[in-house]
Write an enzyme that holds these catalytic residues in place. Structure first.
Site, short mmCIF file in Angstrom:
data_model
loop_
_atom_site.label_atom_id
_atom_site.label_comp_id
_atom_site.label_asym_id
_atom_site.label_seq_id
_atom_site.Cartn_x
_atom_site.Cartn_y
_atom_site.Cartn_z
CB SER A 211 -0.87 -4.94 0.88
OG SER A 211 -1.74 -4.08 1.53
CB SER B 281 -1.83 2.42 3.31
OG SER B 281 -2.44 2.99 2.39
CD GLU B 282 -6.97 -0.21 -1.21
OE1 GLU B 282 -7.65 -0.88 -0.59
OE2 GLU B 282 -7.01 0.19 -2.15
CG ASN B 283 -1.06 2.34 -1.15
OD1 ASN B 283 -1.68 2.44 0.10
ND2 ASN B 283 -0.14 3.42 -1.56
CD GLN C 120 -5.79 -2.31 -4.74
OE1 GLN C 120 -4.55 -1.89 -4.44
NE2 GLN C 120 -6.70 -1.88 -4.24
#
Lengths: 220, 233
Positions: free
Chosen positions: A91, A49-51, B99
């Site tokens: 990440s 999960s990118e977070n 991001q």
């Protein structure tokens, strides 16, 4: 209406799940990819999960929700045994550095060479990109899981992108409710076609040129 | 504890025109108490660097309601309709960054790295006009570090020195944000004795943290942070 039926989405999710190997490190995008964990059977994957999590577990029951533990879609999740937590830069080091085996992404358009558009629509406000470009640039393998046409029945698998591209890196595979395509040397190859679907019908719903694999499966 | 301040005392250090770096992924790991205190402070024309702008009327979204923002730099603003509306009305500038590039630029900002080359975004509209260079036959784009006047971070716990312990995915951007601001304010749910956080569990060493503010406004119930009806004055 033209809304994609649940069965179509499930079919796409099941087919992508078949493609994943035991032990793969996988990042799932939003939309159809989030259905995939339900169809993995006995396979054990490491979901990223990118977070900041490697090892997403099942969705928690309501009384065990902790909003300090969420997915990239901001939904409550759990951690599977062996999970690890890390910051956002770590990440994305994992993603960008080529340590994620497969990224399964939604797409607005893909062209016949595998070029991907999955973050912006011309003429609309462009105010979000998230991790889309990092995943396109960094994952070892990119599978696009997408409906074959847009909601207004326009082709999404096209000759040349009309939406802004997400990077120079290209897709390895496209799975829709109608067909499965693989890319080899920038050529799109039809490897599987849905039952009750002819190649002529597929040519109508697909603007892109494709080559039919000699080992075409017709029972997808 | 030397670094302990009230939210008002700490937030007063923010000046009109400042660049604020703010941790959080949506509302997760977002310094909600500090943001609320900022809405009652007179600093205006702020630039906020954060992945998102919270939600409508919640978290960083409150700075749109209080009209204190000039610009937002981050990766995803579409889910906050107030941000989209403010942008469409020319009341808010938005700079969109992938991001991973946002996270790495903040990391670089705190690590003394002026700029770095990345593959992310190459060939897209988001890097138009930026310097390109090939390494091993592959194209990369030059991205610059991000720094700010003030960093606002959220951790679960601080010890008396200001070492921070983050909770699960509420960590997200907070460790990077805590390194890249001239003044770093940490909001925590709990303050413990020095030594009570195991050295290997410290997510941000105390030297990065200038002020610690105790969250006395949001209580966690049923896994969610619920706002309590307490005034500031």
């Amino acid at each position: 209406m033209n809304k994609t039926s649940v069965t179509d989405k499930v079919k796409i999710a099941q087919r992508v799940a078949d493609e994943l190997q035991d032990g793969d490190v996988v990042n799932l995008g939003v939309g159809i990819p989030t259905l995939i964990p339900d169809y993995l059977g006995d396979k054990s994957l490491f979901l990223q999960s990118e977070n900041g999590l490697l090892g997403i577990g099942p969705t928690p029951p309501d009384d065990q929700v902790d909003m300090d533990l969420i997915s990239a879609s901001k939904k409550p999740i759990t951690m599977s045994p062996g999970a690890s937590l890390f910051s956002s830069s770590n990440s994305f080091a994992m993603i960008r550095g080529g340590h994620v085996d497969v990224a399964i992404l939604g797409a607005l358009q893909v062209d016949e060479t595998g070029e991907i558009a999955n973050w912006a629509v011309p003429g609309k406000d462009i105010l979000g990109v998230g991790g889309a470009m990092d995943l396109v640039a960094g994952a070892k393998k990119i599978i696009l899981s997408m409906t074959h046409q847009s909601k207004d029945k326009k082709p999404k698998i096209i000759k040349k992108l009309t939406f802004p591209r997400s990077g120079v890196r290209k897709a390895d595979m496209v799975v829709t409710e109608q067909a499965v395509f693989k890319f080899e040397n920038e050529t799109m190859i039809l490897t599987e076609i849905a039952e009750d679907f002819s190649i002529d019908q597929l040519k109508e719903s697909t603007e892109a040129n494709f080559v039919v694999s000699p080992e075409l499966k017709t029972d997808y | 504890m030397k670094k302990l301040r009230t939210a008002e005392e700490a937030i007063k250090k923010i000046k009109t025109g400042d660049i604020l770096l703010v941790g959080g992924f949506g509302l997760s790991g977002s310094p909600l108490t500090l943001i609320d205190a900022l809405t009652e402070h007179d600093a205006r024309e702020l630039t906020v660097v954060s992945n998102n702008l919270g939600e409508e009327g919640r978290g960083l979204g409150r700075l749109l309601v209080s009209q204190q923002l000039k610009k937002a730099i981050g990766s995803y603003f579409t889910t906050n309709r107030d941000a989209v509306k403010a942008w469409a009305a020319n009341d808010l500038e938005i700079e969109l960054i992938p991001q991973g590039t946002l996270a790495e630029s903040l990391r670089a900002g705190g690590a003394g790295i002026a700029a770095y080359f990345t593959r992310t975004g190459v060939g897209t509209e988001l890097v138009e006009g930026k310097e390109m260079r090939e390494f091993d036959g592959e194209p990369y784009v030059l991205e610059q570090a991000i720094k700010g006047e003030v960093s606002l971070v959220k951790a679960l716990k601080a010890d008396s020195l200001g070492n921070l312990y983050y909770h699960k995915t509420a960590m997200n951007f907070n460790p990077e944000v805590a390194t890249a601001g001239d003044l770093v304010i940490a909001e925590v749910d709990e303050i413990v004795e020095t030594g009570d956080i195991a050295p290997e569990d410290i997510g941000t060493p105390h030297i990065y943290v200038d002020y610690v503010v105790l969250n006395d406004r949001y209580i966690k119930e049923g896994g969610r942070y619920i706002e309590q009806n307490v005034g500031y004055r």
